[in-house]
Design an enzyme around this catalytic site. Structure first.
Site, mmCIF file in Angstrom:
data_model
loop_
_atom_site.group_PDB
_atom_site.id
_atom_site.type_symbol
_atom_site.label_atom_id
_atom_site.label_comp_id
_atom_site.label_asym_id
_atom_site.label_seq_id
_atom_site.Cartn_x
_atom_site.Cartn_y
_atom_site.Cartn_z
ATOM 1 N N ALA A 174 0.727 5.197 -2.126
ATOM 2 C CA ALA A 174 0.551 5.569 -3.530
ATOM 3 C C ALA A 174 1.766 5.227 -4.400
ATOM 4 O O ALA A 174 1.619 4.525 -5.415
ATOM 5 C CB ALA A 174 0.184 7.054 -3.625
ATOM 6 N N GLN B 85 -1.816 2.023 9.979
ATOM 7 C CA GLN B 85 -0.524 2.220 9.307
ATOM 8 C C GLN B 85 0.454 3.003 10.187
ATOM 9 O O GLN B 85 1.662 2.799 10.111
ATOM 10 C CB GLN B 85 -0.705 2.985 7.992
ATOM 11 C CG GLN B 85 -1.392 2.226 6.880
ATOM 12 C CD GLN B 85 -2.876 2.493 6.845
ATOM 13 O OE1 GLN B 85 -3.476 2.807 7.871
ATOM 14 N NE2 GLN B 85 -3.483 2.351 5.687
ATOM 15 N N ASP C 150 -2.187 10.766 -2.099
ATOM 16 C CA ASP C 150 -2.552 9.736 -3.072
ATOM 17 C C ASP C 150 -2.897 10.340 -4.423
ATOM 18 O O ASP C 150 -2.769 9.693 -5.454
ATOM 19 C CB ASP C 150 -3.702 8.885 -2.545
ATOM 20 C CG ASP C 150 -3.201 7.969 -1.442
ATOM 21 O OD1 ASP C 150 -3.052 8.451 -0.310
ATOM 22 O OD2 ASP C 150 -2.904 6.796 -1.731
ATOM 23 N N ARG D 259 0.865 -1.184 0.000
ATOM 24 C CA ARG D 259 0.000 0.000 0.000
ATOM 25 C C ARG D 259 0.898 1.229 0.000
ATOM 26 O O ARG D 259 2.116 1.134 0.160
ATOM 27 C CB ARG D 259 -1.014 0.024 1.140
ATOM 28 C CG ARG D 259 -0.696 -0.613 2.431
ATOM 29 C CD ARG D 259 0.446 0.024 3.186
ATOM 30 N NE ARG D 259 0.266 1.456 3.341
ATOM 31 C CZ ARG D 259 1.234 2.301 3.629
ATOM 32 N NH1 ARG D 259 2.483 1.861 3.794
ATOM 33 N NH2 ARG D 259 1.010 3.587 3.750
ATOM 34 N N ASN E 180 -5.708 12.051 0.407
ATOM 35 C CA ASN E 180 -4.752 11.242 1.162
ATOM 36 C C ASN E 180 -5.557 10.430 2.172
ATOM 37 O O ASN E 180 -6.786 10.571 2.278
ATOM 38 C CB ASN E 180 -3.710 12.139 1.853
ATOM 39 C CG ASN E 180 -2.548 11.351 2.443
ATOM 40 O OD1 ASN E 180 -2.008 10.452 1.799
ATOM 41 N ND2 ASN E 180 -2.184 11.638 3.678
ATOM 42 N N LYS E 181 -4.882 9.579 2.899
ATOM 43 C CA LYS E 181 -5.500 8.683 3.876
ATOM 44 C C LYS E 181 -6.574 9.383 4.699
ATOM 45 O O LYS E 181 -6.392 10.514 5.138
ATOM 46 C CB LYS E 181 -4.401 8.158 4.797
ATOM 47 C CG LYS E 181 -4.817 7.209 5.896
ATOM 48 C CD LYS E 181 -5.633 6.033 5.429
ATOM 49 C CE LYS E 181 -5.015 5.278 4.290
ATOM 50 N NZ LYS E 181 -5.998 4.409 3.573
#
Lengths: 350, 350
Positions: free
Chosen positions: A47, A201, A242, A45, A252-253
């Site tokens: 990007a 993460q 991302d 995982r 993004n996340k």
């Protein structure tokens, strides 16, 4: 640091990021479909990393075409097969544009090589292009690290979200690349890592990476960031991306946008670190970025056991969009971009 | 709804909130020290509920004094014993003022009864005062529910954090009391529950409570609230409180302040529902509210298994402080308080 991705002549292996840090185990793929599943299931995982994985998947697909005997050697069928494989790989995850970018880059070079020198040339080109993408990404991250470190003031406590580190890239990392470089330059006192639910993460991957480099790291639940900021304990927030739209909106996340709002309230700089391959000049704003929603079970269960009661539903977007107006600067391999982003990004993207 | 707290003549039982919804199990305490541990370990949690638990703990301490024979019947020793027990109970958790409020209320009544009618009268008074606190809390919550529901517009989607429900109170709930009442009045379309890391009160307890009442509930990770708001899917946020300072600053579960910042950014009303026993007129602002920090393992582990790598540290504040300036209104049993809070709270507290 163990590499997140290892290419070996006819297979690609991924350090299984679902199991870290508890277990260090590689998953090996010899088929592009397996790579697609590894991306989809988040074995790999981040990007830039899924871009690299996608690039190798195209290489595997090209090898498959070369091995498939006469039928696949019909030129039109080969092209069709590669195009279908590429779009299949790109469909693994929709938000990070790096995946499509890398897959298309390898596909286009491979198709050109196929046209000029057949399947042997195509395989060679696919592998060397995928390898180049990986190698370049490491280079790019080192540059991002250097440019980004210039933004960090000595003695800073820096907060990051998710994992934009070596594990998410070809090595060194984007946001963690900046942190690594600034740490080397003795500018960083400590790093705070949001745990980053639901996949954790931050707690699992970022803490693991930073500890391996001897960088002081403290984990906190995502919702504690506001309180930490109010105590004056955060000097800057730095995250990866991302996808970045033409106007500077950043996908993004999930949780990134929340942090950006909190930075605005507390007057703390909010930095995004990303390679130019994350920039999508084809879309005018974040409104057009597809936001992946992942299975409800990722929120409702933990390691296969229910957390929530039976019957509860979940909303599980994997990403969010931070409006450009909340972003202090975007760090790329070509330098630090400040607002106005629309103008400055289009200049650097040329 | 199963009650969070059950008093039975010489013991108090708590529905173990660490195990819900997976297991429905009561923990029975016959000794005030056990109650203290049950509060500390979060078998019972929620500001009003730990107040009620503390009240019963004083009743158990009074019974202990009565059973301890002649030595404890020395009046000064009895008073000393009860005072020490009370301050021991109050030390279980520092942030929620309801605990100290309830313990002191029972203690003072009990000491007065002891002075006038000895240990038998003291025991009777302690038990009836603790029971009264529990009963009154339920009444108070129903009133909070009614006042609060008047703030909710028909068709609203409401987001809540942590669990300020029946499980956190003598029944009905504060924030969830408002939601229950507004649901009954058909004003609420759906409820979003932040999962509320690290203890997962939202995913485990709020979802469980609401589902039992047939209320539509969707769980999300705490960091997804900003994105949900940006989609226009949140019409109001309503939370409970652990302590409200004289100026209207609100201490509540970690993550509350974050939500309040996000409400400000998105121009969404942010409501706090709490009984007046949560109001601490002795402190001028939230800066003086002690914020409990809980063990790092609550963040670094999940159900006894490490999440984070060995060597990682954690920052684990159990609460945060939302400045009064971010609060749209405070719903109490005496009505809805709007800014300026300093003035309006002092009027209602009289």
């Amino acid at each position: 640091m163990l590499p997140a991705i290892k290419w070996e002549s006819d297979r690609v292996s991924f350090l299984d990021q679902r199991l870290l840090p508890e277990e260090v185990k590689y998953v090996t793929c010899r088929d592009y479909r397996q790579v697609k599943m590894a991306i989809k299931d988040m074995v790999v995982r981040g990007a830039p990393a899924i871009g690299i994985a996608g690039a190798y998947a195209v290489a595997l697909a090209t090898m498959e075409a070369a091995q498939n005997g006469p039928r696949a050697k019909n030129a039109i069928e080969v092209q069709e097969f590669l195009r279908l494989a590429a779009s299949d790989i790109k469909a693994a995850r929709p938000t990070a544009v790096n995946l499509a970018w890398a897959v298309d880059r390898v596909l286009n070079k491979t198709l050109a090589a196929f046209a000029s020198s057949g399947l042997t040339g195509a395989v060679e080109t696919a592998v060397s292009e995928a390898t180049a993408i990986e190698r370049e990404d490491l280079e790019v991250n080192r540059k991002i690290g250097e440019y980004g470190a210039s933004l960090i003031k000595p003695g800073s406590s820096v907060l990051t979200h998710c994992n934009a580190g070596a594990l998410a890239t070809g090595g060194f990392g984007t946001a963690l690349g900046v942190i690594r470089q600034a740490w080397k330059e003795k500018k960083i006192a400590r790093v705070y890592a949001d745990e980053t639910r639901p996949f954790l993460q931050g707690a699992r991957l970022t803490a693991w990476e930073l500890l391996q480099d001897g960088i002081d790291v403290t984990v906190l639940v995502d919702s504690a960031a506001a309180y930490l900021m109010s105590l004056g304990r955060v000097d800057a927030v730095i995250v990866g991306a991302d996808r970045i739209a033409r106007n500077g909106d950043v996908a993004n996340k999930i949780g990134t946008f929340s942090l950006a709002c909190l930075c605005r309230y507390h007057n703390i700089p909010f930095y995004v670190a990303a390679p130019l391959s994350t920039l999508d000049m084809n879309i005018p704003s974040g409104r057009f970025i597809p936001i992946e929603e992942r299975p409800e079970t990722e929120v409702l269960e933990f390691r296969g056991k229910m957390i929530a009661p039976k019957g509860a539903k979940a909303f599980n977007p994997s990403f969010d969009v931070t409006p450009a107006s909340l972003v202090s600067a975007i760090v790329t391999e070509k330098g630090v971009i400040f607002p106005p982003f629309e103008e400055n990004l289009s200049q650097i993207a040329r």
